[in-house]
Scaffold this motif. Structure first.
Motif, PDB file in Angstrom:
ATOM      1  N   PHE A  52       0.836  -1.200   0.000  1.00  0.00           N
ATOM      2  CA  PHE A  52       0.000   0.000   0.000  1.00  0.00           C
ATOM      3  C   PHE A  52       0.871   1.252   0.000  1.00  0.00           C
ATOM      4  CE2 PHE A  52      -2.730  -3.337   1.297  1.00  0.00           C
ATOM      5  CZ  PHE A  52      -4.053  -2.930   1.130  1.00  0.00           C
TER       6      PHE A  52
ATOM      7  N   TYR B 121      -1.937  -1.314  -4.045  1.00  0.00           N
ATOM      8  CA  TYR B 121      -3.224  -0.696  -3.768  1.00  0.00           C
ATOM      9  C   TYR B 121      -3.015   0.783  -3.441  1.00  0.00           C
ATOM     10  CZ  TYR B 121      -5.020  -5.481  -3.173  1.00  0.00           C
ATOM     11  OH  TYR B 121      -5.371  -6.799  -3.356  1.00  0.00           O
TER      12      TYR B 121
ATOM     13  N   SER C 272      -4.779   4.200  -2.228  1.00  0.00           N
ATOM     14  CA  SER C 272      -5.983   4.430  -1.429  1.00  0.00           C
ATOM     15  C   SER C 272      -6.421   5.890  -1.353  1.00  0.00           C
ATOM     16  CB  SER C 272      -5.756   3.913   0.000  1.00  0.00           C
ATOM     17  OG  SER C 272      -5.309   2.576  -0.019  1.00  0.00           O
TER      18      SER C 272
ATOM     19  N   GLN D 106      -9.615  -2.139   1.071  1.00  0.00           N
ATOM     20  CA  GLN D 106      -8.582  -2.789   0.273  1.00  0.00           C
ATOM     21  C   GLN D 106      -7.805  -3.818   1.084  1.00  0.00           C
ATOM     22  OE1 GLN D 106      -6.617   0.816  -1.000  1.00  0.00           O
ATOM     23  NE2 GLN D 106      -7.521   0.707  -3.039  1.00  0.00           N
TER      24      GLN D 106
ATOM     25  N   ASN E  47      -5.512  -5.749  -9.475  1.00  0.00           N
ATOM     26  CA  ASN E  47      -5.691  -5.984  -8.048  1.00  0.00           C
ATOM     27  C   ASN E  47      -6.966  -6.781  -7.808  1.00  0.00           C
ATOM     28  OD1 ASN E  47      -7.896  -4.268  -8.111  1.00  0.00           O
ATOM     29  ND2 ASN E  47      -6.940  -2.644  -6.901  1.00  0.00           N
TER      30      ASN E  47
END
Length: 401
Positions: free
Chosen positions: A74, A105, A107, A117, A384
């Motif tokens: 992330f 990911y 965000s 996520q 994803n």
């Protein structure tokens, strides 16, 4: 003695030789190791190895030794944003060096989106997750429990989850980032000192006091430092639109400065907002040096603003490391049983006197930050778990416009 070797440290004699602290697996605490105690532990461990007990640490060095390990990483967001891109580049370099398979990911700095996520990543049964603690312990803690129950290693970056880290540190939960309250207080105190701030003078703090984990504590630290100096603090929470796109906050900044034109210091507690300081200052018709601007995290735009005199003080937390080391952490735990790594990435203050050294101007004049880029040039994509294509940013994204 209360000191025992941590079995999660994989038994490596060399590692023990470098360690300053040893973790007690039952009591969950770390103890300072004296030189005498360390020598005794090394001798005991050496004897054990001599008797034929071997482990993963005996393996020969190997390229791409983390191949086959699946990781959800992330960078934060938005994709291509200043801070997120530096974290992403750290992740990406670790991916190239170590060889895991990684899904990214982004965000948009939205804690709720990040929590969704994380749930998606857990559902894919990856081997490890490296993410921020923005969601806070109450919301993220149960997801950490779920991850470890199914065998997924969970570790944090930038924003800590102290209870989860304490619970699962021996199983690979680490933290890579700055001590947020201390970093905030240090920046506030240094800004007050440099501005010659007097009791009753006004300062504007634009931050994220309401965010979960210990992220909000960085803003609290800034405010506490100013209040200790006797300043009148004007506080503005960064709204979700500005959090995702710093340009969206321009009107907010102009309004604050118009209402209180005698503000002496402005602190932007956000890497993206800090990189946008020159835009805010020009929109509010502020001349370089008219107001002392202080903020967090270096970027090419921030370096340019320092050189131009708009940005006066920045504290850097080396976000590249906040991407690289958590991925290394997961690989070490998955492959060799290491415990979680706890790394303080807090950097020094950056101002006009040292910005050139930090920015590391290259021969072709692209102005990329030394700590912010690994020199990646390949574009690639990966799907994803919510079936959205995620493009990886090439190094050109770090060039000055």
């Amino acid at each position: 003695s209360d000191l025992v070797p941590n079995p999660r440290l994989n038994g490596a004699i060399g590692e023990l030789a470098m360690a300053r602290f040893i973790h007690h697996p039952e009591k969950g605490r770390f103890f300072m190791v004296s030189r005498k105690t360390k020598i005794a532990l090394i001798a005991t461990l050496g004897a054990t190895v001599a008797m034929g007990v071997t482990g993963a640490f005996a393996a020969d060095p190997k390229a791409k030794w983390c191949e086959g390990v699946k990781i959800a990483a992330f960078p934060g967001g938005p994709q291509g944003g200043v801070f997120a891109n530096n974290v992403y580049n750290g992740f990406r370099q670790a991916e190239l060096d170590l060889g895991p398979t990684v899904t990214y990911y982004f965000s948009d700095w939205d804690p709720n989106k990040m929590l969704t996520q994380i749930k998606q990543a857990i559902a894919t049964k990856v081997d490890g997750i490296a993410t921020y603690g923005f969601g806070g312990e109450d919301a993220t803690g149960p997801l950490v429990d779920q991850a470890y129950k199914q065998g997924t290693i969970f570790t944090s970056l930038n924003t800590s989850l102290l209870k989860s880290q304490e619970k699962y540190s021996a199983s690979g939960f680490g933290y890579v980032g700055a001590p947020n309250y201390k970093a905030g207080f240090a920046l506030g105190a240094e800004a007050a000192k440099r501005a010659g701030l007097k009791s009753g003078e006004k300062v504007f703090v634009w931050g994220l006091k309401g965010q979960g984990g210990d992220r909000g504590q960085r803003t609290v630290g800034v405010i506490d430092a100013f209040e200790k100096a006797g300043a009148k603090v004007i506080y503005q929470e960064i709204d979700s639109a500005t959090n995702a796109d710093p340009n969206a906050g321009t009107a907010t900044f102009v309004g604050v400065m118009k209402k209180d034109s005698d503000i002496k210091i402005v602190v932007t507690d956000h890497g993206g907002l800090t990189s946008n300081v020159s835009v805010y200052a020009k929109a509010a018709s502020l001349k370089p040096g008219q107001v002392l601007f202080a903020g967090f995290d270096m970027s090419p735009n921030t370096a340019k603003a320092i050189e131009d005199g708009y940005q006066n003080l920045v504290i850097d937390q080396q976000p590249f490391l906040q991407g690289y080391i958590p991925m290394l952490n997961i690989c070490l735990t998955k492959k060799f049983g290491f415990s979680g790594l706890d790394i303080n990435t807090a950097g020094a203050f950056v101002d006009k006197s040292n910005v050139a050294a930090v920015a590391g101007r290259s021969g072709d004049g692209d102005g990329r930050l030394r700590r912010g880029r690994p020199g990646l040039d390949r574009k690639s994509t990966r799907l994803n778990s919510s079936h959205e294509w995620i493009s990886r940013m090439p190094s050109s994204a770090l060039k000055k416009k």
